[in-house]
Design an enzyme around this catalytic site. Structure first.
Site, PDB file in Angstrom:
ATOM      1  N   GLU A 106      -9.808   2.425  -4.725  1.00 54.23           N
ATOM      2  CA  GLU A 106     -10.638   2.711  -3.564  1.00 54.23           C
ATOM      3  C   GLU A 106     -10.293   4.084  -3.000  1.00 54.23           C
ATOM      4  O   GLU A 106      -9.114   4.412  -2.820  1.00 54.23           O
ATOM      5  CB  GLU A 106     -10.423   1.647  -2.474  1.00 54.23           C
ATOM      6  CG  GLU A 106     -10.872   0.267  -2.913  1.00 54.23           C
ATOM      7  CD  GLU A 106     -10.949  -0.739  -1.770  1.00 54.23           C
ATOM      8  OE1 GLU A 106     -11.679  -1.737  -1.914  1.00 54.23           O
ATOM      9  OE2 GLU A 106     -10.274  -0.542  -0.735  1.00 54.23           O
TER      10      GLU A 106
ATOM     11  N   LYS B 151      -4.189  10.153   8.338  1.00 52.06           N
ATOM     12  CA  LYS B 151      -5.180  10.835   9.153  1.00 52.06           C
ATOM     13  C   LYS B 151      -6.427   9.954   9.137  1.00 52.06           C
ATOM     14  O   LYS B 151      -6.804   9.422   8.105  1.00 52.06           O
ATOM     15  CB  LYS B 151      -5.497  12.213   8.569  1.00 52.06           C
ATOM     16  CG  LYS B 151      -6.506  12.954   9.414  1.00 52.06           C
ATOM     17  CD  LYS B 151      -6.468  14.455   9.165  1.00 52.06           C
ATOM     18  CE  LYS B 151      -7.439  15.157  10.100  1.00 52.06           C
ATOM     19  NZ  LYS B 151      -7.023  15.088  11.509  1.00 52.06           N
TER      20      LYS B 151
ATOM     21  N   GLU C 115      -6.373   2.632  -1.585  1.00 55.68           N
ATOM     22  CA  GLU C 115      -5.666   1.476  -2.133  1.00 55.68           C
ATOM     23  C   GLU C 115      -6.272   1.061  -3.463  1.00 55.68           C
ATOM     24  O   GLU C 115      -7.354   1.505  -3.828  1.00 55.68           O
ATOM     25  CB  GLU C 115      -5.682   0.289  -1.156  1.00 55.68           C
ATOM     26  CG  GLU C 115      -7.044  -0.338  -0.954  1.00 55.68           C
ATOM     27  CD  GLU C 115      -6.951  -1.756  -0.370  1.00 55.68           C
ATOM     28  OE1 GLU C 115      -5.897  -2.414  -0.486  1.00 55.68           O
ATOM     29  OE2 GLU C 115      -7.957  -2.220   0.196  1.00 55.68           O
TER      30      GLU C 115
ATOM     31  N   HIS D 116     -16.872   5.248   1.673  1.00 51.72           N
ATOM     32  CA  HIS D 116     -15.943   4.454   0.858  1.00 51.72           C
ATOM     33  C   HIS D 116     -16.547   4.399  -0.546  1.00 51.72           C
ATOM     34  O   HIS D 116     -17.608   3.808  -0.746  1.00 51.72           O
ATOM     35  CB  HIS D 116     -15.799   3.046   1.449  1.00 51.72           C
ATOM     36  CG  HIS D 116     -15.011   2.102   0.585  1.00 51.72           C
ATOM     37  ND1 HIS D 116     -13.834   1.513   0.997  1.00 51.72           N
ATOM     38  CD2 HIS D 116     -15.236   1.650  -0.672  1.00 51.72           C
ATOM     39  CE1 HIS D 116     -13.374   0.743   0.024  1.00 51.72           C
ATOM     40  NE2 HIS D 116     -14.210   0.796  -0.999  1.00 51.72           N
TER      41      HIS D 116
ATOM     42  N   LYS E 257      -1.431   1.877   9.647  1.00 50.10           N
ATOM     43  CA  LYS E 257      -1.870   0.848   8.692  1.00 50.10           C
ATOM     44  C   LYS E 257      -0.691   0.018   8.197  1.00 50.10           C
ATOM     45  O   LYS E 257       0.388   0.543   7.957  1.00 50.10           O
ATOM     46  CB  LYS E 257      -2.548   1.499   7.475  1.00 50.10           C
ATOM     47  CG  LYS E 257      -3.843   2.215   7.808  1.00 50.10           C
ATOM     48  CD  LYS E 257      -4.403   2.953   6.597  1.00 50.10           C
ATOM     49  CE  LYS E 257      -5.235   2.044   5.703  1.00 50.10           C
ATOM     50  NZ  LYS E 257      -5.963   2.842   4.668  1.00 50.10           N
TER      51      LYS E 257
ATOM     52  N   HIS F 154     -14.345  -3.006   8.895  1.00 51.13           N
ATOM     53  CA  HIS F 154     -13.721  -2.694   7.604  1.00 51.13           C
ATOM     54  C   HIS F 154     -14.053  -3.715   6.526  1.00 51.13           C
ATOM     55  O   HIS F 154     -13.361  -3.801   5.511  1.00 51.13           O
ATOM     56  CB  HIS F 154     -12.197  -2.550   7.740  1.00 51.13           C
ATOM     57  CG  HIS F 154     -11.782  -1.601   8.820  1.00 51.13           C
ATOM     58  ND1 HIS F 154     -12.186  -0.282   8.848  1.00 51.13           N
ATOM     59  CD2 HIS F 154     -11.027  -1.777   9.929  1.00 51.13           C
ATOM     60  CE1 HIS F 154     -11.688   0.302   9.922  1.00 51.13           C
ATOM     61  NE2 HIS F 154     -10.995  -0.586  10.606  1.00 51.13           N
TER      62      HIS F 154
ATOM     63  N   ARG G 233      -7.854  -6.855  -9.140  1.00 54.39           N
ATOM     64  CA  ARG G 233      -8.633  -8.069  -9.415  1.00 54.39           C
ATOM     65  C   ARG G 233     -10.098  -7.693  -9.553  1.00 54.39           C
ATOM     66  O   ARG G 233     -10.471  -6.553  -9.331  1.00 54.39           O
ATOM     67  CB  ARG G 233      -8.470  -9.044  -8.257  1.00 54.39           C
ATOM     68  CG  ARG G 233      -8.857  -8.357  -6.942  1.00 54.39           C
ATOM     69  CD  ARG G 233      -9.085  -9.290  -5.798  1.00 54.39           C
ATOM     70  NE  ARG G 233      -9.067  -8.587  -4.529  1.00 54.39           N
ATOM     71  CZ  ARG G 233     -10.083  -7.932  -3.985  1.00 54.39           C
ATOM     72  NH1 ARG G 233     -11.245  -7.869  -4.621  1.00 54.39           N
ATOM     73  NH2 ARG G 233      -9.965  -7.317  -2.831  1.00 54.39           N
TER      74      ARG G 233
ATOM     75  N   LYS H 259       0.813  -1.221   0.000  1.00 59.95           N
ATOM     76  CA  LYS H 259       0.000   0.000   0.000  1.00 59.95           C
ATOM     77  C   LYS H 259       0.842   1.264   0.000  1.00 59.95           C
ATOM     78  O   LYS H 259       0.381   2.311  -0.447  1.00 59.95           O
ATOM     79  CB  LYS H 259      -0.932  -0.009   1.199  1.00 59.95           C
ATOM     80  CG  LYS H 259      -1.976  -1.097   1.113  1.00 59.95           C
ATOM     81  CD  LYS H 259      -2.833  -1.002   2.327  1.00 59.95           C
ATOM     82  CE  LYS H 259      -3.990  -1.939   2.252  1.00 59.95           C
ATOM     83  NZ  LYS H 259      -4.943  -1.627   3.298  1.00 59.95           N
TER      84      LYS H 259
HETATM   85  P1  ADP Z   1      -7.990  -3.326   3.592  1.00 56.59           P
HETATM   86  O1  ADP Z   1      -7.062  -3.552   2.433  1.00 56.59           O
HETATM   87  O2  ADP Z   1      -7.573  -4.043   4.822  1.00 56.59           O
HETATM   88  O3  ADP Z   1      -9.414  -3.525   3.232  1.00 56.59           O
HETATM   89  P2  ADP Z   1      -8.254  -0.413   3.261  1.00 56.59           P
HETATM   90  O4  ADP Z   1      -7.091   0.504   3.197  1.00 56.59           O
HETATM   91  O5  ADP Z   1      -8.980  -0.708   1.986  1.00 56.59           O
HETATM   92  O6  ADP Z   1      -7.798  -1.777   3.978  1.00 56.59           O
HETATM   93  O7  ADP Z   1      -9.306   0.136   4.315  1.00 56.59           O
HETATM   94  C1  ADP Z   1     -10.456  -0.611   4.660  1.00 56.59           C
HETATM   95  C2  ADP Z   1     -11.466   0.298   5.297  1.00 56.59           C
HETATM   96  O8  ADP Z   1     -10.931   0.934   6.473  1.00 56.59           O
HETATM   97  C3  ADP Z   1     -11.931   1.448   4.411  1.00 56.59           C
HETATM   98  O9  ADP Z   1     -12.957   1.063   3.532  1.00 56.59           O
HETATM   99  C4  ADP Z   1     -12.413   2.430   5.471  1.00 56.59           C
HETATM  100  O10 ADP Z   1     -13.675   2.042   5.949  1.00 56.59           O
HETATM  101  C5  ADP Z   1     -11.415   2.258   6.593  1.00 56.59           C
HETATM  102  N1  ADP Z   1     -10.287   3.213   6.461  1.00 56.59           N
HETATM  103  C6  ADP Z   1      -9.109   3.032   5.817  1.00 56.59           C
HETATM  104  N2  ADP Z   1      -8.325   4.122   5.869  1.00 56.59           N
HETATM  105  C7  ADP Z   1      -8.999   5.050   6.592  1.00 56.59           C
HETATM  106  C8  ADP Z   1      -8.730   6.415   7.024  1.00 56.59           C
HETATM  107  N3  ADP Z   1      -7.581   7.037   6.722  1.00 56.59           N
HETATM  108  N4  ADP Z   1      -9.689   7.050   7.754  1.00 56.59           N
HETATM  109  C9  ADP Z   1     -10.845   6.422   8.076  1.00 56.59           C
HETATM  110  N5  ADP Z   1     -11.156   5.161   7.710  1.00 56.59           N
HETATM  111  C10 ADP Z   1     -10.257   4.473   6.978  1.00 56.59           C
END
Ligand code: ADP
Length: 447
Positions: free
Chosen positions: A275, A201, A287, A208, A158, A235, A291, A116
């Site tokens: 996303e 942040k 991210e 989303h 993360k 999530h 796929r 990521k």
């Molecule tokens: P994964 O690959 O584990 O699914 P993501 O980066 O796609 O991780 O994040 C999954 C979810 O987490 C997002 O859809 C959102 O709901 C929450 N999320 C991720 N980053 C943030 C952020 N910076 N602030 C608030 N929520 C977040």
């Protein structure tokens, strides 16, 4: 065009791919674990090969067994579906090294987006807006503290290798940072064998929103609009819509233009999803998934496109044959993921399906591999069906989904169908007034 494709997956997505192949006149090879001998994808495929015992690492993740199955059956291409090996760059590379076609992007692009941190720096360089945060990997807690005080609390630590919502921890203040830092790293190391982390942040009320992209091997890249996947628990997505209740056509065009230009510059091929978090009219990239997504059907029904067919055509070297202006959006679609889980505790509920009555009628699609008498094995994901509706307006789609949820009968295992009924009946949901935090608040209110 290929004459035979091996489907390296199980469940509804294996069936989804099989259906596209059959309509294209392509023969199919199913692979399965010993737990899936009587699975629908095995029954319907032209050929089936057992690739190992129930545990996914010995079967659906067993690269050597899958490649042997492709070789002995004479398959020319492999479709990985989602999950399992779909975002494994080494697998894509090995498939191609064996002279087979991987139905997906290049191994290099999978690798770039699989980390990521690299994904974010790549997208930033291509002009895609990001969530404010660290410039790449953080190597120690002091660095994290500095960045956090710059972007302001709350912040999210993360995992670079993260997925499925794992390896992600919020810190609301500096006092919580050390704990979030060590928990995220420990979780990341345990889940992904890589403890690299970065900081973002933590947005307080984002949606989303993701964009479906297709690129061919001739430099053409188009998008098929957005999906709103804000309804999540831990999530993990539960209900998705196309389009988003809050996005205007102008905003869609603008982010679509930015995203397709970026992927065209990269030379991206096949299906991909960008996303974003969307808050106060701003998109922030989080991210990219290299796929097909679980929720692809909502896009298919509003755009009248078969994304799996397109993936196969692209992998065979065909041109898209249409441009962005040919892609139109009609009506509204909603998908409910039906998981075999307790609707209140979300504890998985494997077992035998005693009764299954799928809903039908206008605008209803069900993507599922279950049948009456089928035993849902305890070894894999708990999603057993996806219920998708399409209607001229969002209000009509909600009414249609409520009608379909009234018709569907699944007995023998617990499912989240009662929760979907409650969500669809909620006035805030009906107004489209929700963020990524809404569902968890809703489930704790409605226990
Ligand atoms: P994964 O690959 O584990 O699914 P993501 O980066 O796609 O991780 O994040 C999954 C979810 O987490 C997002 O859809 C959102 O709901 C929450 N999320 C991720 N980053 C943030 C952020 N910076 N602030 C608030 N929520 C977040």
């Amino acid at each position: 065009m290929f004459s035979k494709i091996l489907i390296a997956n199980r469940g509804e997505i294996a069936l989804r791919i099989l259906r596209a192949c059959r309509e294209m006149g392509i023969r199919t090879v199913a692979v399965h674990s010993t737990a899936d001998e009587s699975a629908m994808h095995v029954r319907l495929a032209d050929e089936a090969v057992c690739i190992g015992p129930p545990a996914a690492r010995d079967s659906y993740l067993n690269v050597a067994a899958i490649l042997s199955a492709a070789t002995i059956t004479g398959a020319e291409a492999i479709h990985p579906g989602y999950g399992f090996l779909s975002e494994n760059a080494d697998f894509a590379e090995t498939v191609e090294a064996h002279g087979l076609t991987f139905i997906g992007p290049t191994a290099a692009h999978i690798r770039t987006m699989g980390d990521k941190i690299t994904a974010k720096t790549t997208m930033q360089a291509l002009g895609v807006p990001l969530v404010p945060g660290s410039d790449g990997e953080l190597t120690n807690l002091d660095e994290a503290r500095d960045v956090a005080s710059k972007v302001g609390y709350p912040v999210l630590i993360k995992a670079a290798a993260g997925g499925g919502g794992r390896g992600m921890k919020v810190a609301h203040s500096e006092a919580e940072l050390a704990e979030a830092w060590s928990v995220a790293r420990t979780e990341a190391l345990a889940a992904f064998g890589n403890d690299a982390v970065y900081l973002e942040k933590y947005l307080n009320r984002p949606r989303h929103i993701e964009l479906q992209i297709l690129g061919d091997t001739h430099g053409n890249v188009v998008h098929f609009g957005e999906r709103d996947c804000s309804l999540q628990r831990r999530h993990q997505k539960l209900l998705e819509e196309a389009g988003s209740p809050v996005l205007s056509p102008e905003e869609r065009d603008a982010i679509g233009a930015t995203a397709t230009a970026a992927l065209a510059t990269m030379g991206y091929r096949n299906a991909g999803t960008l996303e974003f978090l969307y808050q106060d009219g701003q998109f922030s990239f989080i991210e990219m998934n290299t796929r097909l997504q679980v929720e692809h059907p909502v896009t298919e029904v509003v755009c009248d496109i078969d994304l799996v067919r397109e993936q196969i055509r692209i992998a065979a070297g065909e041109k898209l044959g249409y441009t962005q202006s040919d892609i139109t959006f009609s009506g509204h679609a909603i998908e409910c993921r039906i998981n075999a889980e307790d609707p209140d505790t979300f504890i998985p509920s494997p077992g035998t399906i005693e009764v299954f009555h799928p809903p039908g009628g206008p605008g209803v699609r069900i993507d599922s591999a279950i049948y009456a008498g089928y035993r849902v094995p305890p070894f894999y994901d708990s999603m057993i069906a996806k219920l998708i509706v399409h209607a001229p307006t969002r209000a009509a789609a909600i009414a249609r989904m409520q009608r379909a949820l009234d018709e569907i009968v699944v007995e023998g295992v617990k499912t989240v169908i009662p929760l979907h009924r409650r969500i669809l009946a909620d006035p805030e949901f009906q107004r489209g007034d929700y963020t990524i935090h809404w569902l968890e608040q809703f489930t704790s209110r409605n226990r």
